[in-house]
Scaffold this motif. Structure first.
Motif, PDB file in Angstrom:
ATOM      1  N   THR A   4      -7.790   5.941 -14.485  1.00 46.84           N
ATOM      2  CA  THR A   4      -7.119   5.528 -15.995  1.00 46.84           C
ATOM      3  C   THR A   4      -5.879   5.651 -15.399  1.00 46.84           C
ATOM      4  OG1 THR A   4      -8.594   6.315 -17.266  1.00 46.84           O
ATOM      5  CG2 THR A   4      -7.044   5.726 -18.649  1.00 46.84           C
ATOM      6  N   TYR A   5      -5.319   6.334 -15.154  1.00 42.44           N
ATOM      7  CA  TYR A   5      -3.899   6.501 -15.356  1.00 42.44           C
ATOM      8  C   TYR A   5      -3.354   5.820 -14.237  1.00 42.44           C
ATOM      9  CZ  TYR A   5       0.582   8.618 -14.054  1.00 42.44           C
ATOM     10  OH  TYR A   5       2.324   8.380 -13.805  1.00 42.44           O
ATOM     11  N   LEU A   6      -3.905   5.651 -12.535  1.00 39.64           N
ATOM     12  CA  LEU A   6      -3.778   5.302 -11.955  1.00 39.64           C
ATOM     13  C   LEU A   6      -3.369   3.678 -11.909  1.00 39.64           C
ATOM     14  CD1 LEU A   6      -5.077   7.414  -9.025  1.00 39.64           C
ATOM     15  CD2 LEU A   6      -2.184   7.257  -9.321  1.00 39.64           C
ATOM     16  N   MET A   7      -4.743   3.134 -12.427  1.00 40.45           N
ATOM     17  CA  MET A   7      -4.792   2.131 -12.135  1.00 40.45           C
ATOM     18  C   MET A   7      -4.108   0.721 -13.848  1.00 40.45           C
ATOM     19  SD  MET A   7      -7.415   0.962 -10.691  1.00 40.45           S
ATOM     20  CE  MET A   7      -7.097  -0.710 -10.872  1.00 40.45           C
ATOM     21  N   ASP A   8      -3.303   1.891 -14.831  1.00 43.00           N
ATOM     22  CA  ASP A   8      -2.411   1.793 -15.025  1.00 43.00           C
ATOM     23  C   ASP A   8      -0.505   1.697 -14.902  1.00 43.00           C
ATOM     24  OD1 ASP A   8      -1.859   1.019 -18.521  1.00 43.00           O
ATOM     25  OD2 ASP A   8      -0.483   2.657 -18.317  1.00 43.00           O
ATOM     26  N   GLU A   9      -0.922   2.805 -14.088  1.00 40.20           N
ATOM     27  CA  GLU A   9       0.435   2.600 -13.249  1.00 40.20           C
ATOM     28  C   GLU A   9       0.340   0.957 -12.310  1.00 40.20           C
ATOM     29  OE1 GLU A   9       3.254   4.334 -14.014  1.00 40.20           O
ATOM     30  OE2 GLU A   9       2.324   5.371 -15.964  1.00 40.20           O
ATOM     31  N   SER A  10      -0.057   1.850 -11.786  1.00 38.08           N
ATOM     32  CA  SER A  10       0.139   0.633 -10.308  1.00 38.08           C
ATOM     33  C   SER A  10      -0.168  -1.144 -11.031  1.00 38.08           C
ATOM     34  CB  SER A  10      -1.301   0.375  -9.207  1.00 38.08           C
ATOM     35  OG  SER A  10      -2.851   0.828 -10.028  1.00 38.08           O
ATOM     36  N   LEU A  11      -0.876  -1.341 -11.645  1.00 40.91           N
ATOM     37  CA  LEU A  11      -1.445  -2.244 -12.161  1.00 40.91           C
ATOM     38  C   LEU A  11       0.191  -3.258 -13.265  1.00 40.91           C
ATOM     39  CD1 LEU A  11      -4.677  -2.909 -13.072  1.00 40.91           C
ATOM     40  CD2 LEU A  11      -3.987  -3.641 -11.129  1.00 40.91           C
ATOM     41  N   GLY A  12       0.615  -2.339 -13.702  1.00 36.93           N
ATOM     42  CA  GLY A  12       2.474  -2.409 -14.914  1.00 36.93           C
ATOM     43  C   GLY A  12       2.949  -2.548 -13.631  1.00 36.93           C
ATOM     44  N   GLU A  13       3.317  -2.211 -12.461  1.00 40.04           N
ATOM     45  CA  GLU A  13       4.454  -2.142 -11.293  1.00 40.04           C
ATOM     46  C   GLU A  13       3.745  -3.140 -11.113  1.00 40.04           C
ATOM     47  OE1 GLU A  13       5.247   1.672  -9.276  1.00 40.04           O
ATOM     48  OE2 GLU A  13       5.898   2.167 -11.068  1.00 40.04           O
ATOM     49  N   LEU A  14       3.336  -3.124 -10.879  1.00 36.02           N
ATOM     50  CA  LEU A  14       2.787  -5.164 -10.549  1.00 36.02           C
ATOM     51  C   LEU A  14       3.489  -5.809 -10.714  1.00 36.02           C
ATOM     52  CD1 LEU A  14      -1.145  -4.286  -7.676  1.00 36.02           C
ATOM     53  CD2 LEU A  14       1.085  -4.526  -7.223  1.00 36.02           C
ATOM     54  N   ALA A  15       3.072  -6.076 -12.038  1.00 39.51           N
ATOM     55  CA  ALA A  15       3.136  -6.776 -12.986  1.00 39.51           C
ATOM     56  C   ALA A  15       4.274  -7.057 -13.174  1.00 39.51           C
ATOM     57  CB  ALA A  15       2.952  -6.390 -14.507  1.00 39.51           C
ATOM     58  N   GLN A  16       5.551  -6.121 -12.641  1.00 38.88           N
ATOM     59  CA  GLN A  16       7.101  -6.118 -13.318  1.00 38.88           C
ATOM     60  C   GLN A  16       7.676  -6.697 -11.533  1.00 38.88           C
ATOM     61  OE1 GLN A  16       8.658  -2.566 -14.742  1.00 38.88           O
ATOM     62  NE2 GLN A  16       7.389  -1.507 -14.505  1.00 38.88           N
ATOM     63  N   ILE A  17       6.675  -5.891 -10.629  1.00 36.12           N
ATOM     64  CA  ILE A  17       7.422  -6.985  -9.218  1.00 36.12           C
ATOM     65  C   ILE A  17       7.254  -8.870  -9.077  1.00 36.12           C
ATOM     66  CG2 ILE A  17       6.741  -7.795  -7.101  1.00 36.12           C
ATOM     67  CD1 ILE A  17       6.670  -4.282  -6.763  1.00 36.12           C
ATOM     68  N   HIS A  18       6.184  -8.820 -10.454  1.00 33.65           N
ATOM     69  CA  HIS A  18       5.793 -10.359  -9.844  1.00 33.65           C
ATOM     70  C   HIS A  18       6.943 -10.851 -11.165  1.00 33.65           C
ATOM     71  CE1 HIS A  18       3.791 -13.928 -11.071  1.00 33.65           C
ATOM     72  NE2 HIS A  18       4.207 -13.904 -12.538  1.00 33.65           N
ATOM     73  N   ASN A  19       7.211 -10.786 -12.299  1.00 32.83           N
ATOM     74  CA  ASN A  19       8.511 -10.622 -12.877  1.00 32.83           C
ATOM     75  C   ASN A  19       9.548 -11.427 -12.443  1.00 32.83           C
ATOM     76  OD1 ASN A  19       6.620 -10.969 -15.257  1.00 32.83           O
ATOM     77  ND2 ASN A  19       7.318  -9.095 -15.666  1.00 32.83           N
ATOM     78  N   ILE A  20       9.883  -9.707 -11.420  1.00 32.96           N
ATOM     79  CA  ILE A  20      11.008 -10.037 -10.371  1.00 32.96           C
ATOM     80  C   ILE A  20      11.306 -11.317  -9.281  1.00 32.96           C
ATOM     81  CG2 ILE A  20      13.231  -8.854  -9.050  1.00 32.96           C
ATOM     82  CD1 ILE A  20      12.023  -6.420 -10.281  1.00 32.96           C
ATOM     83  N   GLN A  21       9.979 -11.443  -8.858  1.00 33.51           N
ATOM     84  CA  GLN A  21       9.924 -11.927  -7.882  1.00 33.51           C
ATOM     85  C   GLN A  21      10.412 -13.979  -8.079  1.00 33.51           C
ATOM     86  OE1 GLN A  21       6.651 -11.878  -6.216  1.00 33.51           O
ATOM     87  NE2 GLN A  21       7.564  -9.350  -4.534  1.00 33.51           N
ATOM     88  N   VAL A  22       9.209 -13.769  -9.241  1.00 35.62           N
ATOM     89  CA  VAL A  22       9.202 -14.730  -9.663  1.00 35.62           C
ATOM     90  C   VAL A  22      11.060 -15.738 -10.471  1.00 35.62           C
ATOM     91  CG1 VAL A  22       9.120 -16.585 -12.428  1.00 35.62           C
ATOM     92  CG2 VAL A  22       7.122 -15.116 -11.031  1.00 35.62           C
ATOM     93  N   GLU A  23      11.793 -14.032 -11.493  1.00 34.31           N
ATOM     94  CA  GLU A  23      13.120 -14.669 -11.505  1.00 34.31           C
ATOM     95  C   GLU A  23      14.019 -14.506  -9.866  1.00 34.31           C
ATOM     96  OE1 GLU A  23      16.830 -12.099 -13.243  1.00 34.31           O
ATOM     97  OE2 GLU A  23      15.298 -10.896 -13.270  1.00 34.31           O
ATOM     98  N   MET A  24      13.808 -14.532  -8.651  1.00 39.65           N
ATOM     99  CA  MET A  24      14.288 -15.037  -7.672  1.00 39.65           C
ATOM    100  C   MET A  24      14.066 -15.997  -6.955  1.00 39.65           C
ATOM    101  SD  MET A  24      14.465  -9.967  -6.161  1.00 39.65           S
ATOM    102  CE  MET A  24      15.096 -11.291  -5.249  1.00 39.65           C
ATOM    103  N   ASP A  25      13.018 -16.292  -7.480  1.00 41.24           N
ATOM    104  CA  ASP A  25      12.241 -17.297  -6.565  1.00 41.24           C
ATOM    105  C   ASP A  25      13.374 -18.567  -7.464  1.00 41.24           C
ATOM    106  OD1 ASP A  25      10.729 -16.518  -5.966  1.00 41.24           O
ATOM    107  OD2 ASP A  25       8.678 -16.341  -6.484  1.00 41.24           O
ATOM    108  N   ASP A  26      14.103 -18.709  -8.950  1.00 42.84           N
ATOM    109  CA  ASP A  26      14.749 -19.285  -9.470  1.00 42.84           C
ATOM    110  C   ASP A  26      16.081 -19.981  -8.436  1.00 42.84           C
ATOM    111  OD1 ASP A  26      15.328 -21.500 -11.158  1.00 42.84           O
ATOM    112  OD2 ASP A  26      14.992 -20.727 -12.968  1.00 42.84           O
ATOM    113  N   GLN A  27      16.034 -20.340  -7.865  1.00 41.07           N
ATOM    114  CA  GLN A  27      17.048 -20.138  -6.866  1.00 41.07           C
ATOM    115  C   GLN A  27      18.517 -20.514  -7.652  1.00 41.07           C
ATOM    116  OE1 GLN A  27      17.816 -18.961  -3.886  1.00 41.07           O
ATOM    117  NE2 GLN A  27      15.866 -18.425  -3.652  1.00 41.07           N
TER     118      GLN A  27
END
Length: 1119
Positions: free
Chosen positions: A846-869
């Motif tokens: 429960t804890y590990l999946m919640d943490e890992s999936l949550g941080e993956l979502a944050q990584i996704h958001n930063i990468q999307v931000e960086m893709d908009d050059q």
């Protein structure tokens, strides 16, 4: 004493020269006379006018005293004949070999003639001017002595008869002959024109010691020639005895000249005294540069083949009353402070002068009295030495500090590992081979030297043990966490001492452990050699340890084996393992440097900007530091990963682990037969009082060896490693420190890492075949999985995930073995324990999946931000740098969480396939269903696109594999009615649309087969039916608060009273809570499930209420 009984004549007046000669000779005297033996065996008394020569066969008549005689000087005492010892047998005469029957008759030896010639040839002196001239003054004419003897012969009838031919030399004259020769001064002046050729012909620049060495060599040549003659045995024995007397005198003077080189006239040279013996000693190593060699061998220089016999003769002469200390002590000190030991290039020096020191010292200690003498010197253990200076000021210190490590020997790292980024692996291997060969040569020689010292005498053995103990005692601070290396001994010094001790340990570490009982288990109570002080014990308080020591006072001192065993343990703790720790820290330094380099390089936006020059300079500095740390790493690897050192260390640690288990074994018989697991709950006090660092060092070294050199376990040690792990994972109560327990688990995890052709690592195969592993591995892993939840450490929450990841990995390796699955089913019969295990597994997922999936979502958001050059470049550099730093931090955390989460889901998958009943317990099944539904929603629900990241493999994220594992858990439990009901009752995450979408994705991506998906869809239909039924039952209207669980707000089915807080909750709720927390949730008082009090009256009320409401609803539905 002379052979006749003539009284000693009265002394006559002496001139100045005579008194000087007496004074010099007095220095040759022993403290006491030897009345039972001839004084010819000691230092001879020089002849004086009016006194008989010491040791002469006849005595001359006294000369009439003058009217005003000067005070007679005291008669010097003869040097006593040393007592022969077993270690110092005099050179025996050649054995008389049986000759064939037809042998020539032995020719009698003309002793006076032979003796004259032998003395003349050996001492190269004569009383005849003609003989000297005929030899072109190679044989020195002792004119003054000849005149004295002639004058003496002319006084008194008896004496005149004794010296019919004064020029004839004999053993009885050797003291006068030798002193007269040694008193000659080539640089002196003389008015005697006849004698000038003698002085001029003396060897230019020859020292007294060199002359005596030449005489000693000629004496042995004469002895060899004599042994080849066909003469009667009695004649030969007599001749040998006379040669021995001459040798004794030559050696006496040689020894004292080493001590006081100014005793006789010497050439103007700086290398007199001890240096004259140090020179040939330094030449003994064939691999060292001949520091003092000359193109031709000098007849007055000791050859390597002659040094041992010369040292033997010196020791035999000066051993009584420890006279040897003053003679050879300065030689030893000079040798061991030779400049080659202090050069910056150390072992890699071009002239390898240190090898000469080794060769010379090996020759010295090969003679037992000299070896014993070395350990008596004050410099053996200097009283004022500190941890830092001990390796420089103690006798053996400069030799023992030689090594390879970068901090103390930076020139070696620069010579062999410069510009490491440009070097190939083959180049490194070549450097390793060269350096390791050199270090092996040094360490082998050090052991030979210490071994010779140990064997020299009981006193020297004790001194060697004290040397090791003192080095340990001075360096107690090395075991600290933050230690200034300038305040303790160097890593090289401690490593070399460790190497010596490991070699000392080998004789008692046989394969059958036949000598293991000779090790004193009460050593720390019986000996003060190793002071534990405030050292933490395995499982005892300091008061308990003190009391235990008082109760086990020694009856006799521990034996040598026990001393070496415990010294090796302590030396590893304070030395070797701390060096390994320093090496491991260089990896952390490299990680920090690389992160800093990544930070400086950033996205490259600084290129072409005004900051470019500054950033490039900073990057260059970081790369220089990176190369420096890498060179240090390589130097450490050259020394620490030497194959022989690794094998010796592994053998010792395995032996130590067997000994430790034997102390815990109630029968004290392990490994024959093996210990019975688990161990008894009562821990023996002797085991509890052992220092904790014994366990810690075993674990730390095995951790290092398994990780860096797993191939070294192929020869030996696998079984001992396995038994150590199983013993203390099944019986964790024997160890108090939770971190040590976790490290044991880490070692198990690393021991199944593949290497080379071994896909399953060091222990993979053994875990699936060894009877102890098949029986105890599964219970041990489950036991530790539960225990690691509560370690008491501040970092316990995060530590447990690493420990459980390791357990999951081990279980994955052994899962296909039916014996292990059978052991799991047996363990599952202990329902309470297994349910607790399952609950913890669900919590982790429960804890590990919640943490890992949550941080993956944050990584996704930063990468999307960086893709908009355009938008990204419009941000300030500070903002971009901050977001990049956040991204790197999230990536590090996410990779850890995804790895841990994946391994835990895999564990859940295999356990639900094997044993299902524990997962269906009321306190488990609802939480399991809710956790699975939630993660399924995250993977295929509306927001699943938020998990899409660049380079998912870098983050250890495999969504297909994870979805497949989650679906497999559903499939494993799809035939369980309780699970169907639990999924249907999850109002938070479950929906038919979600599950249908998961089935479609699984088919489209090839995650599951059509057959498996058909089973999954059938499960969905059953869940839908159960959901409809539950919804019908749950429409009960208003429910009284006293019927609701205060934590879950559901109607209680089995209400119980908590004894301390008096709260009433449902039994399944409190059971579920206690699986993770042993405290009352309302007041945090300790609580066990056995303490709750059933509430049958309330349960009956609730049942009646539910029955009435259902009947009422059915009536409404019917109408």
């Amino acid at each position: 004493m002379s052979d006749n009984n003539n009284p000693t004549p009265a002394p006559t007046p002496q001139d100045d020269a005579e008194r000087i000669r007496l004074k010099r000779l007095a220095k040759l005297q022993s403290p006491k006379d030897s009345g039972a033996s001839s004084p010819l065996l000691g230092a001879a008394t020089p002849r004086t006018t009016g006194s008989s020569p010491s040791g002469s066969a006849t005595s001359s008549k006294s000369v009439a005293p003058s009217p005003s005689p000067a005070p007679a000087p005291p008669k010097p005492k003869p040097i006593p004949k040393p007592t022969p010892r077993a270690s110092l047998q005099p050179t025996p005469p050649p054995a008389v070999v049986a000759q064939p029957l037809k042998r020539k008759a032995a020719v009698p030896l003309n002793l006076p003639v032979w003796e004259h010639q032998a003395v003349q040839d050996i001492l190269k002196v004569t009383l005849s001017k003609e003989v000297a001239e005929k030899s072109e003054h190679d044989i020195v004419w002792l004119k003054s002595l000849a005149e004295d003897l002639a004058s003496e012969n002319g006084t008194g009838e008896d004496i005149a008869m004794s010296f019919v031919a004064p020029e004839k030399l004999s053993i009885d004259l050797i003291d006068q002959l030798l002193i007269s020769r040694l008193e000659l001064d080539p640089s002196g002046m003389s008015d005697d024109l006849d004698y000038l050729p003698v002085l001029v012909s003396l060897p230019a620049g020859q020292s007294v010691f060199e002359y005596l060495v030449g005489a000693w060599k000629r004496l042995y040549a004469t002895r060899t020639a004599l042994g080849k003659k066909n003469i009667p045995p009695m004649d030969m024995q007599t001749a040998f005895a006379r040669l021995d007397k001459l040798k004794e005198l030559i050696i006496s003077y040689a020894g004292l000249i080493l001590q006081e080189p100014e005793m006789f006239p010497q050439p103007p040279r700086q290398d007199l005294g001890p240096t004259e013996l140090i020179k040939p000693l330094l030449s003994l190593s064939a691999l060292s540069t001949p520091l003092f060699s000359s193109p031709t061998t000098s007849p007055t220089t000791l050859l390597p083949t002659e040094i041992e016999q010369f040292l033997f003769d010196l020791a035999r002469r000066f051993e009584p009353d420890n006279e040897i200390d003053a003679i050879l002590g300065p030689v030893v000190k000079g040798l061991l402070s030779h400049e080659s030991l202090f050069r910056a290039d150390g072992l890699s020096g071009a002239d390898a002068g240190w090898r000469g020191v080794i060769g010379g010292l090996e020759a010295l200690v090969s003679v037992k009295p000299i070896a014993a003498m070395i350990t008596r010197l004050d410099e053996w253990i200097p009283a004022d030495a500190t941890a830092t200076t001990f390796e420089s000021v103690s006798l053996m210190g400069p030799l023992c500090r030689l090594g390879l490590f970068g901090r103390e020997w930076p020139a070696i790292a620069k010579s062999y590992f410069t510009e490491p980024e440009k070097r190939s692996r083959e180049d490194f291997d070549s450097s390793f081979a060269t350096l390791r060969g050199t270090l092996k040569s040094l360490q082998s020689s050090l052991f030979k030297i210490f071994d010779a010292l140990v064997r020299a005498s009981p006193a020297s053995r004790e001194a060697v043990l004290q040397y090791f103990a003192h080095a340990i005692r001075l360096n107690g601070r090395r075991a600290g966490m933050q230690v200034d290396p300038d305040t303790v001994a160097s890593d090289s010094f401690m490593l070399n001492l460790q190497s010596v001790l490991l070699r000392f340990s080998e004789p008692f570490m046989d394969a059958n452990f036949s000598k293991i009982d000779r090790i004193d288990p009460y050593f720390y109570a019986h000996s003060k050699r190793i002071e534990l002080g405030d050292e933490t014990r395995i499982k005892a308080t300091s008061e308990e340890a003190t009391q235990w020591a008082e109760q086990n006072k020694p009856t006799q001192a521990p034996n040598f084996i026990s001393n070496i065993f415990y010294l090796t343990i302590a030396m590893a703790h304070y030395g070797y393992l701390k060096t390994i720790d320093t090496y491991n820290n260089t990896h952390k330094q490299m990680d920090d440097i690389k992160r800093h380099l990544e930070y400086l390089q950033g996205d490259g936006s600084w290129m072409g900007s005004p900051l470019q020059a500054r950033v490039e300079a900073a990057i260059k500095l970081v790369k220089v530091e990176e190369a420096k740390v890498r060179m240090q790493q390589l130097a450490f690897e050259a020394g620490l990963m030497d194959p022989e050192l690794l094998i010796r260390s592994i053998n010792f640690m395995n032996f130590l682990s067997v000994w430790l288990i034997r102390q815990a074994d109630p029968k004290k018989k392990h490994p024959s037969p093996m210990v019975e697991l688990p161990l008894p709950k009562e821990v023996p006090m002797a085991f509890r009082c052992l220092p904790e660092y014994i366990v810690e060092d075993i674990v730390d070294y095995l951790h290092f060896a398994v990780q860096t050199s797993p191939d070294k376990f192929e020869l030996t040690g696998k079984t001992e490693l396995l038994l150590f792990i199983l013993t203390f994972l099944t019986s964790t109560w024997y160890i108090k420190n939770p971190f040590l327990k976790s490290k044991i688990n880490d070692v198990l995890f690393m021991s199944i890492w593949g290497y080379g052709r071994e896909r399953l690592g060091v222990l993979g195969t053994l875990l699936n075949t060894h009877p102890m592993a098949l029986k105890h591995l599964m219970p041990a892993l489950m036991h530790f999985y539960i225990e690691v939840e509560q370690t008491g450490a501040s970092s316990q929450f995060y530590d447990k995930f690493n420990a459980r990841r390791n357990i999951a990995y081990v279980l994955k390796i052994v899962w296909n073995n039916p014996a292990h699955r059978t052991a799991l089913n047996e363990e599952a019969k202990n329902v309470d324990k297994f349910v607790k295990f399952v609950n913890l597994m669900i919590n982790d997922v429960t804890y590990l999946m919640d943490e890992s999936l949550g941080e993956l979502a944050q990584i996704h958001n930063i990468q999307v931000e960086m893709d908009d050059q355009a938008a990204w470049n419009s941000q300030t550099p500070e903002y971009r740098r901050e977001r990049e730093g956040t991204l790197r931090s999230l990536e590090r955390h996410a990779s850890g969480y995804t790895t841990l989460g994946r391994s835990t889901v895999e564990l859940l998958k295999v356990f639900t396939a094997e044993t299902k009943a524990p997962f269906m317990m009321p306190e488990i099944v609802d939480r399991l269903a809710a956790m699975l539904d939630y993660n399924l929603q995250a993977l295929v629900g509306p927001k699943c696109q938020d998990l899409k990241v660049r380079e998912p493999e870098k983050l250890k994220f495999n969504p297909k594999e994870l979805l497949g594992n989650v679906l497999q858990v559903f499939l494993n439990l799809s035939d369980q009615e309780q699970f169907v009901q639990a999924v249907a009752g999850d109002g938070r995450s479950y929906s038919k649309e979600l599950f249908d979408r998961a089935a479609d994705v699984a088919v489209r991506r090839g995650i599951k087969t059509n057959t498996e998906i058909d089973v999954f869809r059938a499960f969905i239909e059953r869940v839908e039916e159960a959901k409809a039924s539950l919804q019908a039952e749950e429409d009960l209207g208003e429910v009284p608060d006293e019927y609701l669980d205060p934590l879950m707000f559901t109607v209680m089915k089995d209400p119980v009273l908590l004894p301390s807080s008096k709260a009433i909750v449902d039994r399944s709720t409190i059971k579920s809570h206690l699986l993770s927390d042993s405290k009352d949730p309302f007041n945090r008082a300790p609580l066990a499930i056995e303490e709750v009090i059933p509430q049958p009256e309330l349960k009956a009320e609730i049942d009646t209420f539910l029955k009435e409401r259902r009947e009422k609803k059915m009536q409404v539905d019917t109408n």
